[in-house]
Design a protein around this motif. Structure first.
Motif, PDB file in Angstrom:
ATOM      1  N   LEU A  74      41.555  31.964  33.999  1.00  0.00           N
ATOM      2  CA  LEU A  74      41.583  31.741  35.446  1.00  0.00           C
ATOM      3  C   LEU A  74      42.860  32.298  36.065  1.00  0.00           C
ATOM      4  CD1 LEU A  74      40.102  28.128  35.653  1.00  0.00           C
ATOM      5  CD2 LEU A  74      38.979  30.279  36.275  1.00  0.00           C
ATOM      6  N   LYS A  75      43.974  32.153  35.359  1.00  0.00           N
ATOM      7  CA  LYS A  75      45.233  32.720  35.839  1.00  0.00           C
ATOM      8  C   LYS A  75      45.141  34.243  35.906  1.00  0.00           C
ATOM      9  CE  LYS A  75      50.174  32.977  34.705  1.00  0.00           C
ATOM     10  NZ  LYS A  75      51.224  32.572  33.719  1.00  0.00           N
TER      11      LYS A  75
ATOM     12  N   GLU B 129      43.971  39.529  38.789  1.00  0.00           N
ATOM     13  CA  GLU B 129      43.126  40.704  39.042  1.00  0.00           C
ATOM     14  C   GLU B 129      42.710  40.781  40.508  1.00  0.00           C
ATOM     15  OE1 GLU B 129      39.171  43.146  37.526  1.00  0.00           O
ATOM     16  OE2 GLU B 129      39.323  41.005  37.069  1.00  0.00           O
ATOM     17  N   ILE B 130      42.407  39.644  41.109  1.00  0.00           N
ATOM     18  CA  ILE B 130      42.048  39.632  42.532  1.00  0.00           C
ATOM     19  C   ILE B 130      43.168  40.257  43.359  1.00  0.00           C
ATOM     20  CG2 ILE B 130      41.635  38.131  44.530  1.00  0.00           C
ATOM     21  CD1 ILE B 130      40.274  36.159  42.566  1.00  0.00           C
ATOM     22  N   LEU B 131      44.393  39.843  43.061  1.00  0.00           N
ATOM     23  CA  LEU B 131      45.539  40.360  43.823  1.00  0.00           C
ATOM     24  C   LEU B 131      45.761  41.849  43.569  1.00  0.00           C
ATOM     25  CD1 LEU B 131      48.014  37.369  43.322  1.00  0.00           C
ATOM     26  CD2 LEU B 131      46.540  37.843  45.287  1.00  0.00           C
ATOM     27  N   LEU B 132      45.552  42.290  42.314  1.00  0.00           N
ATOM     28  CA  LEU B 132      45.702  43.715  42.010  1.00  0.00           C
ATOM     29  C   LEU B 132      44.630  44.550  42.709  1.00  0.00           C
ATOM     30  CD1 LEU B 132      46.588  44.061  38.203  1.00  0.00           C
ATOM     31  CD2 LEU B 132      48.041  44.528  40.178  1.00  0.00           C
ATOM     32  N   ARG B 133      43.388  44.074  42.658  1.00  0.00           N
ATOM     33  CA  ARG B 133      42.295  44.824  43.285  1.00  0.00           C
ATOM     34  C   ARG B 133      42.500  44.939  44.787  1.00  0.00           C
ATOM     35  NH1 ARG B 133      39.989  47.631  39.183  1.00  0.00           N
ATOM     36  NH2 ARG B 133      39.433  46.250  37.463  1.00  0.00           N
ATOM     37  N   ARG B 134      43.117  43.933  45.367  1.00  0.00           N
ATOM     38  CA  ARG B 134      43.352  43.964  46.815  1.00  0.00           C
ATOM     39  C   ARG B 134      44.189  45.175  47.212  1.00  0.00           C
ATOM     40  NH1 ARG B 134      43.382  45.064  51.058  1.00  0.00           N
ATOM     41  NH2 ARG B 134      43.865  43.941  52.983  1.00  0.00           N
ATOM     42  N   THR B 135      45.075  45.615  46.351  1.00  0.00           N
ATOM     43  CA  THR B 135      45.945  46.742  46.696  1.00  0.00           C
ATOM     44  C   THR B 135      45.180  48.054  46.814  1.00  0.00           C
ATOM     45  OG1 THR B 135      46.468  47.254  44.370  1.00  0.00           O
ATOM     46  CG2 THR B 135      47.859  45.628  45.482  1.00  0.00           C
TER      47      THR B 135
ATOM     48  N   ILE C 188      43.094  39.306  29.457  1.00  0.00           N
ATOM     49  CA  ILE C 188      44.298  38.534  29.769  1.00  0.00           C
ATOM     50  C   ILE C 188      45.559  39.345  29.472  1.00  0.00           C
ATOM     51  CG2 ILE C 188      45.652  36.501  29.092  1.00  0.00           C
ATOM     52  CD1 ILE C 188      42.948  35.063  28.615  1.00  0.00           C
ATOM     53  N   CYS C 189      45.561  40.040  28.337  1.00  0.00           N
ATOM     54  CA  CYS C 189      46.727  40.839  27.943  1.00  0.00           C
ATOM     55  C   CYS C 189      47.023  41.932  28.970  1.00  0.00           C
ATOM     56  CB  CYS C 189      46.485  41.458  26.571  1.00  0.00           C
ATOM     57  SG  CYS C 189      47.883  42.413  25.942  1.00  0.00           S
ATOM     58  N   SER C 190      45.995  42.628  29.429  1.00  0.00           N
ATOM     59  CA  SER C 190      46.197  43.692  30.418  1.00  0.00           C
ATOM     60  C   SER C 190      46.816  43.144  31.693  1.00  0.00           C
ATOM     61  CB  SER C 190      44.865  44.372  30.746  1.00  0.00           C
ATOM     62  OG  SER C 190      44.383  45.102  29.647  1.00  0.00           O
ATOM     63  N   LEU C 191      46.287  42.041  32.161  1.00  0.00           N
ATOM     64  CA  LEU C 191      46.772  41.490  33.432  1.00  0.00           C
ATOM     65  C   LEU C 191      48.147  40.860  33.287  1.00  0.00           C
ATOM     66  CD1 LEU C 191      43.297  40.311  34.588  1.00  0.00           C
ATOM     67  CD2 LEU C 191      44.788  41.845  35.889  1.00  0.00           C
ATOM     68  N   ASN C 192      48.468  40.321  32.109  1.00  0.00           N
ATOM     69  CA  ASN C 192      49.815  39.815  31.874  1.00  0.00           C
ATOM     70  C   ASN C 192      50.849  40.944  31.941  1.00  0.00           C
ATOM     71  OD1 ASN C 192      49.072  37.154  31.598  1.00  0.00           O
ATOM     72  ND2 ASN C 192      49.003  37.198  29.355  1.00  0.00           N
ATOM     73  N   LYS C 193      50.382  42.175  31.666  1.00  0.00           N
ATOM     74  CA  LYS C 193      51.259  43.350  31.753  1.00  0.00           C
ATOM     75  C   LYS C 193      51.136  44.033  33.116  1.00  0.00           C
ATOM     76  CE  LYS C 193      51.054  44.244  26.768  1.00  0.00           C
ATOM     77  NZ  LYS C 193      50.604  45.186  25.701  1.00  0.00           N
ATOM     78  N   ASN C 194      50.453  43.347  34.045  1.00  0.00           N
ATOM     79  CA  ASN C 194      50.282  43.865  35.399  1.00  0.00           C
ATOM     80  C   ASN C 194      49.485  45.175  35.434  1.00  0.00           C
ATOM     81  OD1 ASN C 194      50.743  43.201  38.149  1.00  0.00           O
ATOM     82  ND2 ASN C 194      52.280  44.830  38.291  1.00  0.00           N
ATOM     83  N   ARG C 195      48.522  45.273  34.491  1.00  0.00           N
ATOM     84  CA  ARG C 195      47.678  46.467  34.419  1.00  0.00           C
ATOM     85  C   ARG C 195      46.232  46.092  34.744  1.00  0.00           C
ATOM     86  NH1 ARG C 195      49.963  48.057  28.916  1.00  0.00           N
ATOM     87  NH2 ARG C 195      47.922  47.341  28.192  1.00  0.00           N
ATOM     88  N   PHE C 196      45.528  47.025  35.372  1.00  0.00           N
ATOM     89  CA  PHE C 196      44.101  46.809  35.609  1.00  0.00           C
ATOM     90  C   PHE C 196      43.379  46.729  34.262  1.00  0.00           C
ATOM     91  CE2 PHE C 196      45.254  48.850  39.667  1.00  0.00           C
ATOM     92  CZ  PHE C 196      44.712  47.917  40.545  1.00  0.00           C
ATOM     93  N   PRO C 197      42.429  45.813  34.111  1.00  0.00           N
ATOM     94  CA  PRO C 197      41.742  45.654  32.824  1.00  0.00           C
ATOM     95  C   PRO C 197      40.548  46.590  32.670  1.00  0.00           C
ATOM     96  CG  PRO C 197      41.008  43.957  34.333  1.00  0.00           C
ATOM     97  CD  PRO C 197      42.041  44.764  35.083  1.00  0.00           C
TER      98      PRO C 197
END
Length: 376
Positions: free
Chosen positions: A35-36, A41-47, A286-295
């Motif tokens: 969920l975190k 991802e929601i915030l990243l996609r918004r960009t 989860i790993c991708s998003l923890n690194k601030n990367r699109f999954p």
């Protein structure tokens, strides 16, 4: 404003059904981390979006998204509403497993904005539900439906399955009649499909499951069309029937090539002519998003020929092709190039056509996929 749809994949189940090939896991151990990551991802996609995008549908699929608490659904909807723009009449659907919900749950999710539920009843026969490895009974299915009604839901869809080994046409007719008696606004009917790399496929290959023959499957499908259309439901896609005004707007957007954004592991997106898909693993997601990367696992740009073929295929699944519009968009005039074929289909009773629009008959719906293959 450019209209679009939003899909959220919830990859958790209490028990994975042996015929299902959608990505899910049975352990909820990583739920909070997921969920975190999903909010990230929601915030990243918004960009990536411009301010002129207006989402008109949200769909929580899975997996079993009804395992989410109302508070968790509310938090996700809050993150979405602060990140994206939604139409005033946004359709918000959540898939429901009857074995996971209560009246209180339905009441709570309705209060926070969910306005459509899709209940995976599948059958009103307990023996068939056991064969399908479902966690609910037929009584649970009825209870879930009545609970949704009791909570005030006025747009309820139910899923039903046919073509099951040992399922008789009489059993299928009883399930359809029970569904009509309950009176949902929308009914989806799906024939059992042996998907690759599922437990069902392994059992079929090992000779431990014998599938129904094509004639029996077709007879069940024909019965569904006849019984449901005679009961006030309109067939607007091969597998979908709705009372007037209650077609699934979300699915219709998929079928009509409107843009959609998919969030969560294995979710697919279609945006500006590009189709992309996320990694099919919760841990990788989860790993991708923890690194601030699109999954993202992969992407492809649809060629014009592929767009044309999909338009024909999806149009026929909905029972109708505007050949004049296709000619204008792709420069391919089916009415002229396929005249002999279309005349033959009309003679056989598969279609109606005035030269501009092709409309499937009830008989044509039975073989829509085959007609599409011949047309493209």
């Amino acid at each position: 404003m450019n209209q679009a749809s939003l899909y959220i994949h919830f990859p958790f189940c209490m028990r994975k059904c042996f015929y299902c090939d959608f990505y899910s896991v049975e352990s909820l151990e990583s739920l909070e981390e997921f969920l975190k990551a999903l909010k990230h991802e929601i915030l990243l996609r918004r960009t990536l979006l411009t301010d002129d995008v207006l989402f008109e549908t949200i769909y929580f699929g899975g997996g079993t998204p009804s395992l989410l608490s109302a508070a968790q659904v509310a938090e996700l909807l809050g993150t979405l509403s602060s990140s994206f723009q939604f139409s005033d009449d946004v359709e918000i659907t959540i898939e429901v497993n009857p074995g996971t919900v209560s009246l209180d749950w339905f009441s709570s999710v309705r209060l926070i904005g969910v306005n459509r539920v899709s209940i995976g009843i599948q059958s009103f026969d307990d023996k068939l539900l056991q064969w399908l490895t479902r966690i609910h009974s037929s009584g649970d299915g009825v209870h879930a439906y009545l609970a949704a009604r009791g909570a005030g839901f006025e747009n309820v869809s139910i899923d039903l399955m046919f073509g099951l080994p040992m399922q008789s046409i009489a059993q299928w007719e009883c399930t359809l009649q029970r569904a009509v008696e309950l009176g949902p606004e929308h009914i989806s009917t799906y024939s059992l499909i042996v998907e690759p790399e599922t437990q069902l496929e392994r059992l079929v290959k090992a000779g431990k499951v014998k599938l129904l023959d094509d004639d029996a499957d077709a007879a069940m499908y024909q019965l569904a069309i006849e019984l449901l259309t005679s009961s006030g439901y309109e067939q607007y896609e091969i597998s979908n029937f709705a009372k007037p005004g209650f077609r699934s707007r979300h699915n219709a957007n998929y079928w009509n090539h409107k843009p959609y954004l998919g969030l969560g592991p294995s979710a697919h997106s279609f945006w500006k002519g590009e189709r992309s898909w996320n990694v099919r693993s919760i841990s990788e997601y989860i790993c991708s998003l923890n690194k601030n990367r699109f999954p993202t696992a992969g992407a492809e740009i649809l060629r014009e020929t592929e767009q044309f073929e999909e338009s024909v295929y999806l149009g026929l699944r909905q029972g109708r092709i505007d050949m004049r519009a296709l000619a204008s968009q792709f420069g391919i005039d089916l009415a002229t190039q396929k005249r002999d074929l279309l005349e033959e289909w009309q003679r056989l009773g598969f279609i109606f056509s005035d030269g501009a629009v092709l409309q499937l008959t009830r008989q044509g719906f039975l073989i829509a996929d085959e007609l599409a293959r011949q047309l493209i």
